[in-house]
Design a protein around this motif. Structure first.
Motif, short mmCIF file in Angstrom:
data_model
loop_
_atom_site.label_atom_id
_atom_site.label_comp_id
_atom_site.label_asym_id
_atom_site.label_seq_id
_atom_site.Cartn_x
_atom_site.Cartn_y
_atom_site.Cartn_z
N GLU A 1 0.83 -1.21 0.00
CA GLU A 1 0.00 0.00 0.00
C GLU A 1 0.86 1.26 0.00
OE1 GLU A 1 -3.53 1.75 -0.52
OE2 GLU A 1 -3.24 -0.42 -0.30
N THR A 2 1.96 1.25 0.76
CA THR A 2 2.84 2.42 0.81
C THR A 2 3.52 2.66 -0.52
OG1 THR A 2 3.22 1.99 3.17
CG2 THR A 2 4.73 3.50 2.06
N VAL A 3 3.99 1.58 -1.15
CA VAL A 3 4.64 1.72 -2.46
C VAL A 3 3.65 2.24 -3.50
CG1 VAL A 3 5.71 0.43 -4.34
CG2 VAL A 3 6.40 -0.02 -1.99
N LYS A 4 2.40 1.78 -3.45
CA LYS A 4 1.38 2.27 -4.39
C LYS A 4 1.15 3.77 -4.21
CE LYS A 4 -1.24 -2.03 -4.99
NZ LYS A 4 -2.54 -2.71 -4.72
N GLN A 5 1.11 4.23 -2.94
CA GLN A 5 0.91 5.66 -2.70
C GLN A 5 2.08 6.48 -3.21
OE1 GLN A 5 -0.50 7.00 1.07
NE2 GLN A 5 -1.86 5.27 1.40
N ILE A 6 3.30 5.98 -3.00
CA ILE A 6 4.47 6.71 -3.50
C ILE A 6 4.45 6.78 -5.02
CG2 ILE A 6 6.99 6.63 -3.68
CD1 ILE A 6 7.09 5.47 -0.89
N GLU A 7 4.12 5.66 -5.68
CA GLU A 7 4.09 5.64 -7.14
C GLU A 7 2.99 6.55 -7.68
OE1 GLU A 7 3.68 1.55 -8.15
OE2 GLU A 7 5.85 1.15 -8.09
N SER A 8 1.82 6.59 -7.00
CA SER A 8 0.75 7.47 -7.47
C SER A 8 1.14 8.94 -7.35
CB SER A 8 -0.53 7.19 -6.68
OG SER A 8 -0.37 7.53 -5.32
N GLN A 9 1.81 9.30 -6.25
CA GLN A 9 2.26 10.69 -6.09
C GLN A 9 3.36 11.03 -7.09
OE1 GLN A 9 2.77 12.34 -2.22
NE2 GLN A 9 1.42 10.86 -1.23
N LEU A 10 4.24 10.08 -7.38
CA LEU A 10 5.26 10.32 -8.41
C LEU A 10 4.62 10.51 -9.78
CD1 LEU A 10 8.04 7.75 -7.43
CD2 LEU A 10 8.28 10.23 -7.48
N GLN A 11 3.58 9.73 -10.06
CA GLN A 11 2.91 9.85 -11.35
C GLN A 11 2.24 11.22 -11.49
OE1 GLN A 11 0.05 6.78 -12.08
NE2 GLN A 11 -0.03 7.15 -14.28
N GLN A 12 1.67 11.74 -10.38
CA GLN A 12 1.04 13.05 -10.44
C GLN A 12 2.06 14.16 -10.69
OE1 GLN A 12 -1.08 13.52 -6.76
NE2 GLN A 12 -2.57 11.91 -7.22
N ARG A 13 3.27 14.00 -10.17
CA ARG A 13 4.28 15.04 -10.30
C ARG A 13 5.11 14.92 -11.56
NH1 ARG A 13 2.95 14.17 -5.30
NH2 ARG A 13 3.13 15.76 -3.68
N ASN A 14 5.14 13.76 -12.20
CA ASN A 14 5.96 13.54 -13.38
C ASN A 14 5.15 13.14 -14.60
OD1 ASN A 14 8.68 13.82 -12.05
ND2 ASN A 14 7.91 12.08 -10.88
N TYR A 15 3.86 13.45 -14.59
CA TYR A 15 3.01 13.07 -15.73
C TYR A 15 3.33 13.96 -16.92
CZ TYR A 15 -1.14 11.96 -18.44
OH TYR A 15 -2.00 11.57 -19.43
N GLU A 16 3.72 13.34 -18.01
CA GLU A 16 4.16 14.10 -19.18
C GLU A 16 3.00 14.53 -20.08
OE1 GLU A 16 6.98 11.63 -21.07
OE2 GLU A 16 8.56 11.98 -19.59
N GLY A 17 1.89 13.80 -20.02
CA GLY A 17 0.76 14.15 -20.85
C GLY A 17 0.96 13.78 -22.31
#
Length: 437
Positions: A418-434
């Motif tokens: 669960e912790t790794v999923k939260q870290i990955e989701s926050q990374l995706q929000q900050r590094n989303y290239e679109g």
């Protein structure tokens, strides 16, 4: 997973959250080594050394406190009162209409239930702290220790009240630290503290197995336990990620000149829908008769039977009852946590339906049918995982809180994922290239 942590430390705001979480963990671990006033620390250490891992009835609570319970420290109760209070409130939500109405009110209702959970946590901490102090004073905390009766030298009422208030305040601080991690750190604070408490006992438990081993100075047993642990982790990850996806189709609706709906989604039903709750329930329920027998005087027949059959973790009656209780509580918890009729009504309200199944009551019956089918393998899986410590008890001479089995491995893997999923989701929000790069 390591890549996600490396990328998180390269992101400034996530790095602050991770460092804040680590700082709270350090404070928590320091508190687990500070003894409360009124306790003879030398006597406690002597009894802990004589116990040599055989923690008896208090092994589960000691594991959740990171070994602080038997040390009788400020954080001796750990987060166990909060876990118990959360489970009680969750069960009462189904029974009491007022709590059920609060749950449906959204964020305001959830905040109110959280406040009730805090009050109940303090009440349970006072109750459990009083029981722990009484047990330490009577010498029953370390049965067989020669200096167990001198752990609490001053048995005055004022000293007892100070000890109970100190442990209750420690529980309140632990609860506050967990909420700080949730608000300003990474992941769910209580889950992180539970993860740290259990992980802190791993090195000593593994080293005890190595010291007790006889093959190649204990290294054969040590390596075997590590190999079994890796297999257990892989199995738990596989089952915890397994789910049955029920497709849901939403019909198109015309509101004015716009069309809404027409999308396809699914309802994810996990194979292990109940999580670790059935194991905790079964362990706690089996501790009750042994605890009553320990504090009762005399040599009655029921006490002799309990001490012979329900105290030793490797007894066939204990194993059978433990397994059956886990299966029962798995079905019980799934029944109160997932309401097929409510899900069917919500789907019908928003124009959703399962392909091939009529909306309304047939949908609820279908969801209930699928849920019962996947709960059977989930409950059997929980029972088998929980019996690994018992097999280790026989094979390696380990204690009942074998590091790679039962409650500990389920919590470690579940919180870690669960912790790794939260870290990955926050990374995706900050590094989303679109679409534009």
């Amino acid at each position: 997973m390591l890549t996600a942590f490396a990328r998180a430390f390269k992101t400034p705001d996530l790095r602050k959250k991770l460092l804040f979480t680590l700082a709270i963990i350090v404070v928590y671990r320091v508190g687990t080594h500070i003894p409360i006033p009124g306790v003879d620390y030398k006597s406690v250490q002597e009894c802990v050394d004589q116990a040599s891992g055989n923690q008896g009835l208090f092994g589960l609570v000691n594991m959740f406190s990171g070994g602080a319970l038997l040390q009788i420290t400020v954080f001796a109760l750990g987060i166990m009162p909060y876990i118990t209070a959360s489970i009680i409130l969750q069960l009462l939500t189904v029974v009491i209409p007022r709590l059920e109405a609060l749950k449906k009110e959204g964020q305001a209702g959830t905040a109110k239930i959280t406040q009730y959970t805090r009050y109940l946590t303090i009440a349970l901490a006072i109750l459990q702290g009083t029981g722990l102090v009484a047990t330490a004073r009577s010498g029953a905390l370390f049965s067989g220790c020669t200096v167990a009766s001198s752990i609490v030298p001053d048995q005055a009422i004022f000293t007892t009240i100070v000890m109970v208030l100190t442990m209750t305040a420690g529980t309140a601080v632990v609860m506050w630290l967990g909420e700080l991690i949730t608000d300003r750190g990474i992941g769910n604070g209580m889950s992180i503290l539970m993860f740290i408490s259990i992980a802190a006992t791993f090195p000593s438990a593994l080293w005890a197995i190595k010291k007790q081993g006889t093959l190649a100075d204990g290294w054969i047993e040590f390596g075997t336990v590590i190999a079994v642990g890796l297999v257990m982790v892989a199995l738990v990850v596989f089952v915890e990620q397994a789910q049955r996806r029920i497709p849901v189709q939403y019909a198109k609706r015309m509101i004015g000149r716009r069309s809404y709906g027409g999308t396809s989604t699914y309802i994810p039903l996990k194979v292990n829908q109940a999580g670790v709750i059935p194991v905790i329930f079964a362990s706690s329920l089996l501790y009750i008769p042994a605890l009553i027998a320990q504090f009762s005087s005399g040599t009655s027949g029921w006490k002799t039977w309990i001490e012979a059959n329900l105290v030793k973790g490797d007894h066939p009656i204990y194993i059978t009852m433990y397994f059956l209780l886990i299966v029962f509580f798995a079905f019980f918890y799934v029944a109160i946590s997932f309401n097929p009729e409510e899900v069917a009504d919500n789907m019908k309200k928003y124009g959703g339906f399962i392909p091939g199944i009529r909306a309304g009551r047939p949908t609820a019956e279908y969801l209930s049918y699928v849920l019962n089918r996947i709960t059977w393998p989930g409950s059997l899986y929980l029972g088998l995982i929980a019996l690994v410590p018992t097999m280790a008890l026989v094979g390696f001479g380990a204690n009942q809180n074998f590091p790679f089995g039962g409650t500990s491995i389920l919590i470690i893997v579940g919180v870690g994922l669960e912790t790794v999923k939260q870290i990955e989701s926050q990374l995706q929000q900050r590094n989303y290239e679109g679409f534009l790069r």
